[in-house]
Design an enzyme around this catalytic site. Sequence first.
Site, PDB file in Angstrom:
ATOM      1  N   ASP A  71     -12.677  -6.517  21.524  1.00 60.22           N
ATOM      2  CA  ASP A  71     -11.720  -6.558  22.625  1.00 60.22           C
ATOM      3  C   ASP A  71     -12.295  -5.943  23.896  1.00 60.22           C
ATOM      4  O   ASP A  71     -12.146  -6.494  24.980  1.00 60.22           O
ATOM      5  CB  ASP A  71     -10.427  -5.836  22.233  1.00 60.22           C
ATOM      6  N   MET A 129      -8.336   0.845   0.993  1.00 57.58           N
ATOM      7  CA  MET A 129      -7.693   0.013   2.013  1.00 57.58           C
ATOM      8  C   MET A 129      -7.665   0.732   3.359  1.00 57.58           C
ATOM      9  O   MET A 129      -7.812   0.102   4.408  1.00 57.58           O
ATOM     10  CB  MET A 129      -6.292  -0.408   1.581  1.00 57.58           C
ATOM     11  N   GLU A 130      -7.503   2.042   3.350  1.00 64.71           N
ATOM     12  CA  GLU A 130      -7.510   2.805   4.592  1.00 64.71           C
ATOM     13  C   GLU A 130      -8.890   2.752   5.250  1.00 64.71           C
ATOM     14  O   GLU A 130      -9.001   2.567   6.468  1.00 64.71           O
ATOM     15  CB  GLU A 130      -7.085   4.255   4.333  1.00 64.71           C
ATOM     16  N   CYS A 171       0.853  -1.191   0.000  1.00 64.32           N
ATOM     17  CA  CYS A 171       0.000   0.000   0.000  1.00 64.32           C
ATOM     18  C   CYS A 171       0.888   1.240   0.000  1.00 64.32           C
ATOM     19  O   CYS A 171       1.919   1.279   0.670  1.00 64.32           O
ATOM     20  CB  CYS A 171      -0.894   0.036   1.242  1.00 64.32           C
ATOM     21  N   HIS A 172       0.455   2.242  -0.736  1.00 56.79           N
ATOM     22  CA  HIS A 172       1.179   3.504  -0.761  1.00 56.79           C
ATOM     23  C   HIS A 172       0.927   4.272   0.534  1.00 56.79           C
ATOM     24  O   HIS A 172      -0.158   4.203   1.102  1.00 56.79           O
ATOM     25  CB  HIS A 172       0.723   4.357  -1.955  1.00 56.79           C
TER      26      HIS A 172
END
Length: 163
Positions: free
Chosen positions: A134, A119-120, A84-85
């Site tokens: 969690d 993707m971010e 990924c950039h």
Amino acid sequence: MANTSNPPAFSHLNEQNQPAMVDISDKHSTIRVAIAESRVYLPEIIRKEFKGGDINTRKGAVFQTAVIAGIMAAKKTPELIPLCHTLLLDNCSVDIQLADEEAVIRCTVKTTGKTGVEMEALTGASVAALTVYDMCKAFTHEMIIRQTRLLSKTGGKQDVTVA
């Protein structure tokens, strides 16, 4: 109907079929926005703790903490996902709502650049979902992270909206 005679090539493989970062040097900068969503099934034992727009635990406010985790994760995507950039994000927001039996997490990421922020957005939504899990696991481990998906992206070659 899909074109099966010439399937698209994987963009992260070079001519020798080795992993490679996509060369974006010839692309023009555009405003790019991506929205991703994750859904987390929350059993009744957790939902009954929902008050004032959040679930409060000994670890703190679940949704508020997950929002921060999602934003931090979106910013660190190239450290987590190979090839990924590194992008300068113009904005990142995470919204979490309780809808029926699910926490619905939406991550919106915006940049002005040569490559998209899908993707971010997906990373931000995913890590926010993991944070909800969690922080609530002391109540039960019966939570289910049901899905993470891209809802839309704009900018670049083509805009995409998933129904």
